[in-house]
Design an enzyme around this catalytic site. Sequence first.
Site, PDB file in Angstrom:
ATOM      1  N   HIS A 111     -58.128   4.591  56.844  1.00  0.00           N
ATOM      2  CA  HIS A 111     -57.237   5.595  56.272  1.00  0.00           C
ATOM      3  C   HIS A 111     -57.372   6.929  57.008  1.00  0.00           C
ATOM      4  CE1 HIS A 111     -54.666   7.313  53.237  1.00  0.00           C
ATOM      5  NE2 HIS A 111     -55.566   8.222  52.916  1.00  0.00           N
ATOM      6  N   SER A 113     -51.349  10.570  54.084  1.00  0.00           N
ATOM      7  CA  SER A 113     -51.676  10.131  52.733  1.00  0.00           C
ATOM      8  C   SER A 113     -50.769  10.813  51.700  1.00  0.00           C
ATOM      9  CB  SER A 113     -53.160  10.389  52.464  1.00  0.00           C
ATOM     10  OG  SER A 113     -53.613   9.692  51.343  1.00  0.00           O
ATOM     11  N   ASP A 125     -56.706   0.070  56.234  1.00  0.00           N
ATOM     12  CA  ASP A 125     -56.676   1.207  55.313  1.00  0.00           C
ATOM     13  C   ASP A 125     -57.076   0.722  53.924  1.00  0.00           C
ATOM     14  OD1 ASP A 125     -55.862   3.306  53.550  1.00  0.00           O
ATOM     15  OD2 ASP A 125     -54.430   4.000  55.049  1.00  0.00           O
TER      16      ASP A 125
END
Length: 325
Positions: free
Chosen positions: A305, A146, A276
Amino acid sequence: MNERTISLTAQTTRRDGLLAGGAALAAMAPANSSLTAAKAAPSTKEIQIMSFIRTEDGTEIFYKDWGPREAQSIVFHHGWPLSADDWDAQMMFFLDKGYRVIAHDRRGHGRSTQTWSGNEMDTYAADVAALTDALELRDAVHVGHSTGGGEVAHYVARAKSGRVAKAVLIGAVPPVMVKSDKNPGGLPIEVFDGFRAALVANRAQFFLDVPTGPFYGFNRPGAKVTQGVIDNWWRQGMMGGAKAHYDCIKAFSETDFTEDLERITVPTLVMHGDDDQIVPYADSAPLAVKLLKNGTLKTYEGLPHGMCTTHPEIINADLLDFIRD
């Protein structure tokens, strides 16, 4: 390097308790378990409790550094608003495989200084450079999830020669998240304004809503919700500073990593779940891999995610294959 240690000679009772506890755990472990009395008990006169480096602006960056110093190093970079603890499943796996594993708390996050300034990608990358210099890392593999994926891209594009062997971007924010004329498929700025407003209004509740819902896909029909995972996300988030978390929203959403990706020459694996809900797949991974000179895309059908936590058996195996290749 500033290491905070505690001498066991001054903590005899505590030492005896630790040794006894470790021996008891080893005795309960299965015969084929990696937990042994030798590993459970400390072998030196000191136990390292916490390790930090101090950056030029006085910020203390917390890090973990486990495993043989001569082994291949893997450096893990966490997402917003978490900490090095988010990599537990990966660090334990690769430690058991004989690797040296390192993870730090980004400034303003976890156990690092709760900074009010410097909460942007240039400084994040400079902090990573300071850490790799302090630890004298060579040919390390850098893995970022991320926001941490953006940090990896920004650092690797600027790293000193010989520091980096490979890179991995997992559910990562590059090339750029926010919608613009150059990035029409991005998320509107109002989405990130909403994040900021929710954080200021009630950070504790916001940090429950995110993991309970989209982060791990727990809002999907039939999802197997794990309360411990939600609580651990909240715990990590609340360890950090509100100001740093607020600033970091701009860093992960508005930073354009296009030039970073174009400059990276080391083999880079881009891993992304196509469900995601935090960093939408179509506007991230496929675009990022096209900008890389030596990139490989691996797409995970139906994964969220937070797939490093929900599906570590899949992610760890693929990471191992890439690192060994």
